[in-house]
Design a protein around this motif. Sequence first.
Motif, PDB file in Angstrom:
ATOM      1  N   LEU A  89       0.851  -3.643  17.177  1.00  0.00           N
ATOM      2  CA  LEU A  89       1.633  -4.845  16.852  1.00  0.00           C
ATOM      3  C   LEU A  89       3.018  -4.404  16.404  1.00  0.00           C
ATOM      4  O   LEU A  89       3.144  -3.423  15.674  1.00  0.00           O
ATOM      5  CB  LEU A  89       0.930  -5.572  15.690  1.00  0.00           C
ATOM      6  N   ILE A 105       3.705  -2.305  23.806  1.00  0.00           N
ATOM      7  CA  ILE A 105       2.725  -3.322  23.371  1.00  0.00           C
ATOM      8  C   ILE A 105       1.886  -3.779  24.572  1.00  0.00           C
ATOM      9  O   ILE A 105       0.659  -3.846  24.508  1.00  0.00           O
ATOM     10  CB  ILE A 105       3.452  -4.527  22.717  1.00  0.00           C
ATOM     11  N   ASN A 109      -2.045  -2.912  24.802  1.00  0.00           N
ATOM     12  CA  ASN A 109      -2.901  -4.091  24.554  1.00  0.00           C
ATOM     13  C   ASN A 109      -3.463  -4.689  25.848  1.00  0.00           C
ATOM     14  O   ASN A 109      -4.547  -5.276  25.830  1.00  0.00           O
ATOM     15  CB  ASN A 109      -2.115  -5.171  23.800  1.00  0.00           C
ATOM     16  N   LEU A 147       6.551 -12.359  16.973  1.00  0.00           N
ATOM     17  CA  LEU A 147       5.447 -11.556  17.524  1.00  0.00           C
ATOM     18  C   LEU A 147       5.390 -11.816  19.036  1.00  0.00           C
ATOM     19  O   LEU A 147       4.305 -11.817  19.622  1.00  0.00           O
ATOM     20  CB  LEU A 147       4.094 -12.003  16.980  1.00  0.00           C
ATOM     21  N   TYR A 150       3.654  -9.289  21.425  1.00  0.00           N
ATOM     22  CA  TYR A 150       2.269  -9.134  20.977  1.00  0.00           C
ATOM     23  C   TYR A 150       1.466 -10.377  21.360  1.00  0.00           C
ATOM     24  O   TYR A 150       0.363 -10.288  21.919  1.00  0.00           O
ATOM     25  CB  TYR A 150       2.238  -8.923  19.465  1.00  0.00           C
TER      26      TYR A 150
END
Length: 257
Positions: A89, A105, A109, A147, A150
Amino acid sequence: MIPATTKSILITGAASGIGLATARHFHQHGWRVGLLDVNETALAGLARDLDGAWFHPLDVTDAEACARAVSAFSGDGALDALFNCAGILRMGRFEAISAEQHKRIIDINVTGLVNMSLAALPALRRADAPVVINMSSASALYGVPHLASYSASKFAVRGLTEALNIEWKRLGIRVVDVMPPFVKTPMVEEADYQAPVVSRLGVKLKAEDIAAKVWEAAAREVPVHNPVGGVFKMIKLLDKLLPSASTRLTMTFLSRE
Ligand code: NAI
């Protein structure tokens, strides 16, 4: 000697936070756990704590290394569960995060989860009732300011989960995700910038709360998405019931600087 009936789970991101709590939970319940993470030192420490559990250093962005890790753990045998938990994150205004960090990211992810799911497929297919559990997030409900990448990565996890939940049904593999808001782990607690939404929503969940949800998802049929925590369940319900503009308003309120 491991009894033939012992179930097995591979966990990425096992060295810290949610992955670590989940590894402990499954180990305590007699499962054979395979611990994967880039942080080899922390991984080795955890493995010692868990009676010498199997571990292997792994960067999930390396597809070939993922395949090697799965075959080192499962060999020609079955893998009952894969928990795709590794993630990173970065919080901050969009332009304060470098292009390289935004890309990292997505690489970890999203691509990492794709790599592990592909790598684990042959071993999952050999299990009686295999399951893949993905770490999505409450940030996959509506794009979260500070964010952004993310949040986008967790939308991707949500999409992959929904698609594979249908696609891999023909193979007998259940694919589900877990969607918690903020959880007390190093990811949030050690972040160098705290987005306004963190203090407004609060960090109320513990890693063990998520481990319990993962356990439930492995043990029985659960819906494709599994929200955790009362506040987020309420926001998710309101998102269904109210016009979509209301979720945008809620997010604007929670994220104001
Ligand atoms: P954490 O930072 O405590 O643990 C993440 C682990 O992933 C670390 O051990 C790290 O070394 C590992 N990792 C990072 N990059 C890797 C790579 N390339 N290959 C292999 N391992 C790698 O974080 P936490 O909170 O336990 O997060 C776990 C998952 O839960 C992540 O996917 C995160 O996005 C998700 N999540 C976390 C929430 C939170 O508030 N903590 C809320 C919702 C979802």
